[in-house]
Design an enzyme around this catalytic site. Structure first.
Site, PDB file in Angstrom:
ATOM      1  N   ASP A   9       0.851  -1.200   0.000  1.00 47.79           N
ATOM      2  CA  ASP A   9       0.000   0.000   0.000  1.00 47.79           C
ATOM      3  C   ASP A   9       0.893   1.259   0.000  1.00 47.79           C
ATOM      4  OD1 ASP A   9       1.009  -0.407   2.579  1.00 47.79           O
ATOM      5  OD2 ASP A   9      -0.783   0.371   3.586  1.00 47.79           O
ATOM      6  N   ASP A  14       6.811   1.146   2.008  1.00 49.22           N
ATOM      7  CA  ASP A  14       6.505   0.185   0.926  1.00 49.22           C
ATOM      8  C   ASP A  14       7.371   0.498  -0.301  1.00 49.22           C
ATOM      9  OD1 ASP A  14       3.593  -1.085   1.785  1.00 49.22           O
ATOM     10  OD2 ASP A  14       3.813   0.999   2.397  1.00 49.22           O
ATOM     11  N   ASN A  36      -2.369   2.769   3.513  1.00 47.40           N
ATOM     12  CA  ASN A  36      -1.791   4.085   3.796  1.00 47.40           C
ATOM     13  C   ASN A  36      -2.636   5.202   3.185  1.00 47.40           C
ATOM     14  OD1 ASN A  36       0.367   3.306   5.421  1.00 47.40           O
ATOM     15  ND2 ASN A  36       1.580   2.727   3.643  1.00 47.40           N
ATOM     16  N   THR A 120       2.949  -6.206   2.704  1.00 48.81           N
ATOM     17  CA  THR A 120       3.357  -5.083   3.549  1.00 48.81           C
ATOM     18  C   THR A 120       2.213  -4.081   3.719  1.00 48.81           C
ATOM     19  OG1 THR A 120       4.301  -3.859   1.674  1.00 48.81           O
ATOM     20  CG2 THR A 120       5.785  -5.334   2.868  1.00 48.81           C
ATOM     21  N   PHE A 161      -0.873  -1.193  12.502  1.00 47.35           N
ATOM     22  CA  PHE A 161      -1.709  -0.729  11.396  1.00 47.35           C
ATOM     23  C   PHE A 161      -2.133  -1.844  10.420  1.00 47.35           C
ATOM     24  CE2 PHE A 161      -2.465   1.181   7.255  1.00 47.35           C
ATOM     25  CZ  PHE A 161      -3.332   2.221   7.562  1.00 47.35           C
ATOM     26  N   ASN A 162      -1.184  -2.601   9.872  1.00 46.28           N
ATOM     27  CA  ASN A 162      -1.529  -3.571   8.819  1.00 46.28           C
ATOM     28  C   ASN A 162      -2.466  -4.666   9.323  1.00 46.28           C
ATOM     29  OD1 ASN A 162       0.073  -2.217   7.007  1.00 46.28           O
ATOM     30  ND2 ASN A 162       1.844  -3.571   7.256  1.00 46.28           N
ATOM     31  N   HIS A 234       9.805  -0.066   8.055  1.00 49.11           N
ATOM     32  CA  HIS A 234       9.092  -1.291   8.444  1.00 49.11           C
ATOM     33  C   HIS A 234       9.105  -2.341   7.323  1.00 49.11           C
ATOM     34  CE1 HIS A 234       7.310   1.083  11.689  1.00 49.11           C
ATOM     35  NE2 HIS A 234       6.841   1.942  10.804  1.00 49.11           N
ATOM     36  N   ASP A 235       8.642  -1.913   6.133  1.00 45.05           N
ATOM     37  CA  ASP A 235       8.261  -2.895   5.111  1.00 45.05           C
ATOM     38  C   ASP A 235       9.425  -3.670   4.479  1.00 45.05           C
ATOM     39  OD1 ASP A 235       5.646  -2.382   5.650  1.00 45.05           O
ATOM     40  OD2 ASP A 235       5.345  -1.000   3.988  1.00 45.05           O
TER      41      ASP A 235
END
Ligand code: BDR
Ligand code: CA
Length: 317
Positions: A9, A14, A36, A120, A161-162, A234-235
């Protein structure tokens, strides 16, 4: 090189994952999912990033909302477009004329036994693909996910979040019986770029400069919203087991998603106890191990990701 399909996203981190995957793996496709920002915005971002990367992998648009309930979005961190901070080139090609689920299935069938599905964003597309084609379980080499936390969350005190974006999908994917790797916020927050890395990127070519500008926007947002002083990548962390396993320690254990809790909906509940070989008494037994859960990033990981962006940039015309 390991074939990988990235379901994402984009999204600043990402975007980094897309480049990290394209540099170290065979990035055979990108599918998008709401998160996102809206599904249309994140799909445009994926197309703009493909153009920036001068690659021609297929991009397919996926789910615009979760299996249950309403969608959430993270414009407060990723901006109005989902990728604020730099202008991306205008794509000279659009998305495929098929749903993300279809692209996932076709790609997995074509790379049977080899394809890594890296997720992700919210797990909606992945859950849908597993439910419409049970054979997907056998076709995939594995699923690797950025999501959850064994510490604090970023949507609620405990939910990341994810996973919070589609808890039903996330739990279905974790329980699907595919070999699965999961890296959570408690680990990815320790892999963050600061001002010096951003300055290095800004000295490179067009892609590196764009990433520097994007990550500067991301850093300023995270400082404002979460009070942290590095921009968490993060991703890309989700790709590490297939790029260089020495860059992250994992533990094989049981992880489920809380679907019912009033305070805890969307929390990843992970078995982190080490139970001895004795009668358990009041202690409940461990659930079956279903996930390789990331525990410890190497200090070499962040420089490795930044260097991949610089090296990828250097290959472009
Ligand atoms: C996750 O949420 C999104 O905003 C990021 O892109 C990342 O996938 C971190 O919680
Ligand atoms: Ca993401």
């Amino acid at each position: 090189m390991t074939p990988v399909l990235l379901d994402c996203d984009p999204g600043h981190d990402d975007a980094v994952a897309m480049i990290y995957a394209a540099h170290h793996m065979n990035l055979v496709g990108v599918t998008t999912v709401f998160g996102n920002q809206s599904i249309d915005l994140v799909t445009n971002n994926a197309l703009g990033l493909r153009q920036l990367m001068q690659r021609d992998f297929p991009v397919a648009k996926g789910a615009g909302k979760p299996l249950v309930g309403e969608r959430i979005e993270a414009g407060v961190v990723h901006g109005k477009t989902g990728l604020d901070g730099a202008e991306l080139p205008t794509p000279d090609r659009g998305a495929e004329d098929m749903h993300a689920v279809e692209l996932i299935l076709r790609t997995a069938r074509a790379h049977r036994g080899e394809l890594v599905l890296a997720a992700t964003g919210a797990l909606t597309n992945v859950a849908l693909a597993l439910s419409v084609e049970p054979k997907l379980r056998e076709w995939l080499r594995g699923i690797t996910i950025m999501g959850g936390s064994t510490g604090s969350g970023n949507v609620t005190q405990c939910a990341e979040f994810n996973i919070y974006a589609d808890p039903e999908a996330a739990d279905a994917v974790l329980m699907a019986g595919v070999e699965t790797w999961l890296v959570g916020l408690d680990v990815t927050r320790r892999v963050g770029v600061g001002a010096a890395d951003i300055a290095r990127l800004r000295q490179g070519g067009r892609l590196a400069r764009t990433m520097g500008d994007l990550l500067d926007f991301f850093l300023q947002s995270l400082k404002r919203v979460q009070g942290i002083d590095t921009a968490s990548l993060h991703d890309p962390c989700a790709l590490v087991p297939f790029i260089d396993p020495s860059l992250m320690e994992y533990r094989h254990t049981g992880v489920r998603v809380e679907l019912a809790g009033g305070l805890t909906r969307g929390m990843t509940v992970a078995e982190l106890r080490r139970l001895g070989n004795v009668p358990l008494g009041y202690m409940r037994p461990s659930p079956p191990a279903n996930v390789h859960l990331a525990r410890e990033p190497s200090p070499r990981l962040l420089p490795h990701i930044v260097q991949a962006m610089l090296d990828f940039d250097a290959t472009l015309t």
